[in-house]
Design an enzyme around this catalytic site. Structure first.
Site, PDB file in Angstrom:
ATOM      1  N   HIS A 130       0.824  -1.231   0.000  1.00  0.00           N
ATOM      2  CA  HIS A 130       0.000   0.000   0.000  1.00  0.00           C
ATOM      3  C   HIS A 130       0.852   1.273   0.000  1.00  0.00           C
ATOM      4  O   HIS A 130       0.302   2.369  -0.145  1.00  0.00           O
ATOM      5  CB  HIS A 130      -0.935   0.029   1.215  1.00  0.00           C
ATOM      6  CG  HIS A 130      -1.976  -1.045   1.205  1.00  0.00           C
ATOM      7  ND1 HIS A 130      -2.819  -1.277   0.144  1.00  0.00           N
ATOM      8  CD2 HIS A 130      -2.299  -1.993   2.148  1.00  0.00           C
ATOM      9  CE1 HIS A 130      -3.612  -2.304   0.422  1.00  0.00           C
ATOM     10  NE2 HIS A 130      -3.313  -2.767   1.621  1.00  0.00           N
ATOM     11  N   ASP A 167      -2.716 -10.669  -2.396  1.00  0.00           N
ATOM     12  CA  ASP A 167      -3.290 -10.181  -1.146  1.00  0.00           C
ATOM     13  C   ASP A 167      -4.778  -9.861  -1.384  1.00  0.00           C
ATOM     14  O   ASP A 167      -5.175  -9.532  -2.495  1.00  0.00           O
ATOM     15  CB  ASP A 167      -2.539  -8.910  -0.733  1.00  0.00           C
ATOM     16  CG  ASP A 167      -2.857  -8.455   0.675  1.00  0.00           C
ATOM     17  OD1 ASP A 167      -2.081  -8.761   1.593  1.00  0.00           O
ATOM     18  OD2 ASP A 167      -3.899  -7.770   0.870  1.00  0.00           O
ATOM     19  N   HIS A 169      -6.324  -7.338  -0.445  1.00  0.00           N
ATOM     20  CA  HIS A 169      -6.458  -5.902  -0.692  1.00  0.00           C
ATOM     21  C   HIS A 169      -5.701  -5.514  -1.971  1.00  0.00           C
ATOM     22  O   HIS A 169      -4.620  -6.056  -2.237  1.00  0.00           O
ATOM     23  CB  HIS A 169      -5.894  -5.106   0.494  1.00  0.00           C
ATOM     24  CG  HIS A 169      -6.538  -5.432   1.803  1.00  0.00           C
ATOM     25  ND1 HIS A 169      -5.966  -6.310   2.712  1.00  0.00           N
ATOM     26  CD2 HIS A 169      -7.708  -5.027   2.332  1.00  0.00           C
ATOM     27  CE1 HIS A 169      -6.778  -6.414   3.767  1.00  0.00           C
ATOM     28  NE2 HIS A 169      -7.837  -5.649   3.567  1.00  0.00           N
ATOM     29  N   ASP A 248      -4.402 -12.888   3.349  1.00  0.00           N
ATOM     30  CA  ASP A 248      -5.642 -12.452   4.001  1.00  0.00           C
ATOM     31  C   ASP A 248      -6.883 -12.716   3.155  1.00  0.00           C
ATOM     32  O   ASP A 248      -7.991 -12.363   3.570  1.00  0.00           O
ATOM     33  CB  ASP A 248      -5.552 -10.979   4.434  1.00  0.00           C
ATOM     34  CG  ASP A 248      -4.889 -10.093   3.394  1.00  0.00           C
ATOM     35  OD1 ASP A 248      -4.649 -10.573   2.268  1.00  0.00           O
ATOM     36  OD2 ASP A 248      -4.608  -8.921   3.714  1.00  0.00           O
TER      37      ASP A 248
END
Ligand SMILES: [Zn+2]
Length: 311
Positions: A130, A167, A169, A248
């Site tokens: 991120h 991931d 996200h 995740d």
């Protein structure tokens, strides 16, 4: 040749406070599980060096590297944690941890390209995907994978590298850094909508973004990978493959609502090993991103490592 396992005790000292899911125990869970399953014997454990400013500036602006380093150094001297955003806290050890995390990815890249390791996994925190060119966010300070990919291109002179992000996200930071850099192909899937609510519209022609709805399980994920990732990777013929390995999207992980299991992570990794074997002399550097259910994280990392180490 072996699979290198990069980490450092400094990465364990980065602590964003009680109850924060991105916690030091994530690394303990991984190493405990590797020992209890005997998989540790197949790995070559190495200590991560610190990344240099020059290395970080291949992915981040000079202004950001100076500014975040100053902030983290002030936190270190003050001996007190400081929130950079509602999710992202700096503690007195964060600077060291973040430098080791990016340094692990760079050292792993050097090892794999020089033949000192067949491939490598970096069990590091803070994670990186991120972190944009000029902003820390979403538990991330330096973009470990992007720093390593640019190191392979700019220092080792590779022409084409792939970044694969699984991931749950969207890797908005990596996209921000490499959008328009045609030497890099980024392929990813992510739950959508979910933090950071980006990715549905790719920022560059050099990325294959696959938004998946909540509750997506293994079979649908595999179909999407076969239809969208693999043809793009085949056509691109990467000379090295970098992985933002977040776990995740596991069905036991509460930060997302996807339904992947350990066998799905093994399957993805096997596909990436196939691609790397065909085009990249097997060269893969994988960096830990998310994964917050400790048991699911440890088992999923083991599945990933078993496929990397051919165990
Ligand atoms: Zn994540």
């Amino acid at each position: 040749m072996s699979t290198a396992f990069y980490s450092h005790s400094d990465c364990r000292l980065h602590d964003m406070g009680p109850g924060h899911p991105e916690c030091p125990q994530r690394l303990d869970a991984i190493s405990d599980h590797l020992r209890s399953t005997g998989l540790d014997i197949a790995l070559d454990f190495r200590d991560a060096p610190e990344a240099t400013h020059e290395q970080l500036e291949r992915a981040h602006t000079t202004g950001y590297v100076n500014q975040i380093t100053d902030v983290l150094e002030q936190v270190r001297l003050a001996g007190q944690s400081k929130a950079l955003d509602p999710d992202t806290l700096a503690c007195p050890h964060t600077l060291q941890a973040a430098l080791r995390a990016a340094g692990a990815a760079v050292a792993a890249t050097d090892d794999v390209l020089s033949g000192r390791a067949r491939n490598a996994f970096c069990a590091v925190r803070p994670p990186g995907h991120h972190a944009t060119r000029d902003e820390a966010m979403g538990f991330c300070f330096f973009n470990n994978v992007a720093v390593a990919a640019r190191h392979a291109l700019d220092v080792h002179g590779l022409s084409r590298v792939a970044i694969v992000d699984f991931d749950v996200h969207h890797g908005n930071g990596t996209e921000d850094i490499i959008a328009g850099d045609e030497r890099v192909l980024m392929v990813s899937f992510f739950q959508h909508p979910l933090y950071p609510y980006s990715g549905a519209v790719p920022k560059g022609t050099n990325m294959v973004n696959v938004p998946l709805p909540p509750y997506t399980r293994g079979p649908a994920m595999r179909e999407a990978v076969e239809r969208q990732w693999l043809p793009a990777l085949e056509a691109f013929r990467p000379e090295m493959v970098f992985v933002s390995a977040g776990f995740d999207a596991h069905r036991e992980d509460d930060l997302g609502q996807m339904g992947l299991v350990e066998a799905d992570y093994a399957w993805i990794t096997e596909r990436l090993v196939d691609v790397a074997t065909r085009h990249a002399q097997g060269r893969i550097v994988s960096c830990l991103e998310g994964g917050y259910h400790l048991g699911a994280l440890a088992r999923s990392v083991a599945a990933h490592l078993r496929a990397l180490a051919d165990q």
